[in-house]
Design a protein around this motif. Structure first.
Motif, PDB file in Angstrom:
ATOM      1  N   HIS A 166       0.850  -1.189   0.000  1.00  0.00           N
ATOM      2  CA  HIS A 166       0.000   0.000   0.000  1.00  0.00           C
ATOM      3  C   HIS A 166       0.889   1.244   0.000  1.00  0.00           C
ATOM      4  CE1 HIS A 166      -3.881  -1.935   1.767  1.00  0.00           C
ATOM      5  NE2 HIS A 166      -3.457  -2.527   0.669  1.00  0.00           N
ATOM      6  N   VAL A 167       0.950   1.895  -1.144  1.00  0.00           N
ATOM      7  CA  VAL A 167       1.637   3.175  -1.265  1.00  0.00           C
ATOM      8  C   VAL A 167       0.549   4.194  -1.592  1.00  0.00           C
ATOM      9  CG1 VAL A 167       3.354   4.528  -2.511  1.00  0.00           C
ATOM     10  CG2 VAL A 167       3.774   2.095  -2.071  1.00  0.00           C
ATOM     11  N   TYR A 168       0.396   5.185  -0.748  1.00  0.00           N
ATOM     12  CA  TYR A 168      -0.696   6.154  -0.906  1.00  0.00           C
ATOM     13  C   TYR A 168      -0.339   7.241  -1.912  1.00  0.00           C
ATOM     14  CZ  TYR A 168      -3.377   3.746   2.548  1.00  0.00           C
ATOM     15  OH  TYR A 168      -4.104   2.780   3.186  1.00  0.00           O
ATOM     16  N   PRO A 169      -1.360   7.920  -2.446  1.00  0.00           N
ATOM     17  CA  PRO A 169      -1.147   8.800  -3.602  1.00  0.00           C
ATOM     18  C   PRO A 169      -0.241  10.008  -3.379  1.00  0.00           C
ATOM     19  CG  PRO A 169      -3.510   8.668  -3.064  1.00  0.00           C
ATOM     20  CD  PRO A 169      -2.769   7.789  -2.105  1.00  0.00           C
ATOM     21  N   THR A 170      -0.125  10.502  -2.158  1.00  0.00           N
ATOM     22  CA  THR A 170       0.711  11.697  -1.973  1.00  0.00           C
ATOM     23  C   THR A 170       2.136  11.364  -1.552  1.00  0.00           C
ATOM     24  OG1 THR A 170      -0.046  12.024   0.294  1.00  0.00           O
ATOM     25  CG2 THR A 170      -1.269  13.172  -1.455  1.00  0.00           C
ATOM     26  N   VAL A 171       2.520  10.093  -1.612  1.00  0.00           N
ATOM     27  CA  VAL A 171       3.911   9.716  -1.364  1.00  0.00           C
ATOM     28  C   VAL A 171       4.758  10.270  -2.505  1.00  0.00           C
ATOM     29  CG1 VAL A 171       5.531   7.786  -1.186  1.00  0.00           C
ATOM     30  CG2 VAL A 171       3.280   7.632  -0.093  1.00  0.00           C
ATOM     31  N   LYS A 172       5.830  10.960  -2.160  1.00  0.00           N
ATOM     32  CA  LYS A 172       6.732  11.527  -3.174  1.00  0.00           C
ATOM     33  C   LYS A 172       7.971  10.637  -3.260  1.00  0.00           C
ATOM     34  CE  LYS A 172       7.938  14.625  -6.166  1.00  0.00           C
ATOM     35  NZ  LYS A 172       7.627  14.302  -7.528  1.00  0.00           N
ATOM     36  N   ILE A 173       8.188  10.082  -4.446  1.00  0.00           N
ATOM     37  CA  ILE A 173       9.300   9.162  -4.682  1.00  0.00           C
ATOM     38  C   ILE A 173      10.213   9.790  -5.722  1.00  0.00           C
ATOM     39  CG2 ILE A 173       9.934   6.853  -5.501  1.00  0.00           C
ATOM     40  CD1 ILE A 173       7.004   6.061  -4.552  1.00  0.00           C
ATOM     41  N   TRP A 174      11.474   9.955  -5.380  1.00  0.00           N
ATOM     42  CA  TRP A 174      12.413  10.646  -6.244  1.00  0.00           C
ATOM     43  C   TRP A 174      12.794   9.802  -7.456  1.00  0.00           C
ATOM     44  CZ3 TRP A 174      17.709  10.744  -7.653  1.00  0.00           C
ATOM     45  CH2 TRP A 174      18.181  11.979  -8.087  1.00  0.00           C
ATOM     46  N   ALA A 175      13.088   8.504  -7.244  1.00  0.00           N
ATOM     47  CA  ALA A 175      13.523   7.637  -8.343  1.00  0.00           C
ATOM     48  C   ALA A 175      13.021   6.212  -8.094  1.00  0.00           C
ATOM     49  CB  ALA A 175      15.047   7.648  -8.472  1.00  0.00           C
ATOM     50  N   PRO A 176      11.893   5.814  -8.681  1.00  0.00           N
ATOM     51  CA  PRO A 176      11.346   4.479  -8.425  1.00  0.00           C
ATOM     52  C   PRO A 176      12.315   3.346  -8.709  1.00  0.00           C
ATOM     53  CG  PRO A 176       9.775   5.802  -9.643  1.00  0.00           C
ATOM     54  CD  PRO A 176      11.050   6.581  -9.595  1.00  0.00           C
ATOM     55  N   TRP A 177      13.226   3.520  -9.651  1.00  0.00           N
ATOM     56  CA  TRP A 177      14.176   2.468 -10.003  1.00  0.00           C
ATOM     57  C   TRP A 177      15.188   2.209  -8.891  1.00  0.00           C
ATOM     58  CZ3 TRP A 177      13.131   6.922 -12.535  1.00  0.00           C
ATOM     59  CH2 TRP A 177      14.056   7.962 -12.438  1.00  0.00           C
ATOM     60  N   ARG A 178      15.158   3.003  -7.846  1.00  0.00           N
ATOM     61  CA  ARG A 178      16.011   2.795  -6.670  1.00  0.00           C
ATOM     62  C   ARG A 178      15.174   2.486  -5.430  1.00  0.00           C
ATOM     63  NH1 ARG A 178      19.651   7.843  -8.118  1.00  0.00           N
ATOM     64  NH2 ARG A 178      21.003   6.842  -9.641  1.00  0.00           N
ATOM     65  N   LEU A 179      14.078   1.758  -5.645  1.00  0.00           N
ATOM     66  CA  LEU A 179      13.147   1.455  -4.557  1.00  0.00           C
ATOM     67  C   LEU A 179      12.754  -0.007  -4.595  1.00  0.00           C
ATOM     68  CD1 LEU A 179      11.236   2.483  -2.270  1.00  0.00           C
ATOM     69  CD2 LEU A 179       9.558   2.955  -4.078  1.00  0.00           C
ATOM     70  N   SER A 180      12.781  -0.652  -3.441  1.00  0.00           N
ATOM     71  CA  SER A 180      12.221  -1.999  -3.321  1.00  0.00           C
ATOM     72  C   SER A 180      11.370  -2.052  -2.052  1.00  0.00           C
ATOM     73  CB  SER A 180      13.319  -3.069  -3.308  1.00  0.00           C
ATOM     74  OG  SER A 180      14.233  -2.862  -2.265  1.00  0.00           O
ATOM     75  N   ILE A 181      10.182  -2.625  -2.215  1.00  0.00           N
ATOM     76  CA  ILE A 181       9.235  -2.731  -1.110  1.00  0.00           C
ATOM     77  C   ILE A 181       8.731  -4.173  -1.071  1.00  0.00           C
ATOM     78  CG2 ILE A 181       7.105  -1.869  -0.077  1.00  0.00           C
ATOM     79  CD1 ILE A 181       7.392   0.675  -1.750  1.00  0.00           C
ATOM     80  N   GLU A 182       8.892  -4.820   0.075  1.00  0.00           N
ATOM     81  CA  GLU A 182       8.474  -6.209   0.213  1.00  0.00           C
ATOM     82  C   GLU A 182       6.979  -6.309   0.536  1.00  0.00           C
ATOM     83  OE1 GLU A 182      10.977  -8.731   2.597  1.00  0.00           O
ATOM     84  OE2 GLU A 182      12.766  -7.605   2.010  1.00  0.00           O
ATOM     85  N   ASP A 183       6.466  -7.548   0.541  1.00  0.00           N
ATOM     86  CA  ASP A 183       5.041  -7.842   0.729  1.00  0.00           C
ATOM     87  C   ASP A 183       4.445  -7.170   1.970  1.00  0.00           C
ATOM     88  OD1 ASP A 183       5.501  -9.502  -1.422  1.00  0.00           O
ATOM     89  OD2 ASP A 183       5.350 -11.362  -0.270  1.00  0.00           O
ATOM     90  N   TYR A 184       3.209  -6.708   1.809  1.00  0.00           N
ATOM     91  CA  TYR A 184       2.367  -6.168   2.879  1.00  0.00           C
ATOM     92  C   TYR A 184       2.929  -4.918   3.554  1.00  0.00           C
ATOM     93  CZ  TYR A 184      -0.158 -10.546   2.416  1.00  0.00           C
ATOM     94  OH  TYR A 184      -0.874 -11.602   1.920  1.00  0.00           O
ATOM     95  N   ALA A 185       3.882  -4.245   2.937  1.00  0.00           N
ATOM     96  CA  ALA A 185       4.403  -3.003   3.512  1.00  0.00           C
ATOM     97  C   ALA A 185       3.465  -1.845   3.177  1.00  0.00           C
ATOM     98  CB  ALA A 185       5.802  -2.718   2.980  1.00  0.00           C
ATOM     99  N   GLY A 186       3.499  -0.806   3.994  1.00  0.00           N
ATOM    100  CA  GLY A 186       2.658   0.358   3.768  1.00  0.00           C
ATOM    101  C   GLY A 186       3.446   1.647   3.868  1.00  0.00           C
ATOM    102  N   VAL A 187       3.149   2.572   2.948  1.00  0.00           N
ATOM    103  CA  VAL A 187       3.790   3.894   2.940  1.00  0.00           C
ATOM    104  C   VAL A 187       2.661   4.917   2.898  1.00  0.00           C
ATOM    105  CG1 VAL A 187       5.468   5.395   1.829  1.00  0.00           C
ATOM    106  CG2 VAL A 187       5.733   2.899   1.655  1.00  0.00           C
ATOM    107  N   ALA A 188       2.529   5.690   3.970  1.00  0.00           N
ATOM    108  CA  ALA A 188       1.378   6.572   4.167  1.00  0.00           C
ATOM    109  C   ALA A 188       1.494   7.897   3.409  1.00  0.00           C
ATOM    110  CB  ALA A 188       1.194   6.841   5.661  1.00  0.00           C
ATOM    111  N   ASP A 189       0.385   8.613   3.376  1.00  0.00           N
ATOM    112  CA  ASP A 189       0.325   9.920   2.720  1.00  0.00           C
ATOM    113  C   ASP A 189       1.398  10.865   3.257  1.00  0.00           C
ATOM    114  OD1 ASP A 189      -1.773   9.842   0.791  1.00  0.00           O
ATOM    115  OD2 ASP A 189      -3.224   9.775   2.434  1.00  0.00           O
ATOM    116  N   GLY A 190       1.940  11.658   2.356  1.00  0.00           N
ATOM    117  CA  GLY A 190       2.882  12.703   2.735  1.00  0.00           C
ATOM    118  C   GLY A 190       4.298  12.227   3.005  1.00  0.00           C
ATOM    119  N   VAL A 191       4.583  10.953   2.799  1.00  0.00           N
ATOM    120  CA  VAL A 191       5.942  10.441   2.997  1.00  0.00           C
ATOM    121  C   VAL A 191       6.813  10.888   1.823  1.00  0.00           C
ATOM    122  CG1 VAL A 191       7.345   8.324   3.012  1.00  0.00           C
ATOM    123  CG2 VAL A 191       5.262   8.468   4.405  1.00  0.00           C
TER     124      VAL A 191
END
Length: 187
Positions: A60-85
């Motif tokens: 669960h990555v919420y819509p207002t999460v700001k990610i600089w470079a997705p190609w440098r991101l890994s997120i495992e199962d059932y993790a959550g990233v809340a709004d405004g992160v």
């Protein structure tokens, strides 16, 4: 890790390819990610994967999460990233399974070498262990590893890797403030 060998005060720190790809991602984020309905976690995971992120199941990555470079991101199962992160991932950011990064937190995997005459840009990866919880508005510095089950109290600042799993850390800089109970059903 050193980002560029050239003086950043007279030219860009990143290659043209990197800058173009980030611009394309910024437009995709604005038009397709940012304004997607909150329940469409699968859609946002699809977009992140399309830009090179490694995304597990039921993330669960919420819509207002700001990610600089997705190609440098890994997120495992059932993790959550809340709004405004903010995931400022000049260096790689890895989020372990069932970890939570709460609203307004900032994970910063890039900085500047303050001993360099031109404040050379540097990066270091961030790892958030499985079952860890980065509470609201916490700041995680480049190169930090958070152990399994760690809790980072709200508005805490973590500047060094933390040593003990299933421990609560808080303050600036973060230090041990309590223990966390590991439940068998969390396996």
């Amino acid at each position: 890790m050193l980002i560029a060998k050239e003086d950043p005060s007279v030219g860009p720190s990143f290659s043209l390819q990197n800058r173009v790809l980030r611009q394309i991602w910024n437009w995709a984020w604005l038009l397709l990610f940012r304004f997607s309905p909150r329940p469409l976690h699968g859609w946002r995971s699809f977009l992140l994967r399309a830009f090179g992120a490694e995304i597990g199941a039921h993330v669960h990555v919420y819509p207002t999460v700001k990610i600089w470079a997705p190609w440098r991101l890994s997120i495992e199962d059932y993790a959550g990233v809340a709004d405004g992160v903010t995931l400022y991932n000049m260096g790689h950011i890895h989020l372990g399974r069932r970890c939570v990064v709460s609203q307004g937190s900032h994970l910063c995997a890039g900085s500047h070498d303050y001993n360099s005459s031109n404040f050379q840009l540097i990066t270091a990866p961030i790892t958030v262990g499985a079952f860890a919880w980065v509470c609201a508005e916490a700041f995680i510095s480049p190169g930090v590893e958070l152990p399994e089950g760690a809790v980072i109290a709200p508005r805490s600042v973590v500047t060094k890797s933390l040593p003990t799993s299933w421990t609560v850390y808080g303050g600036t800089p973060a230090k041990v403030i309590g223990k966390r109970v590991k439940h068998e059903e969390w396996e």
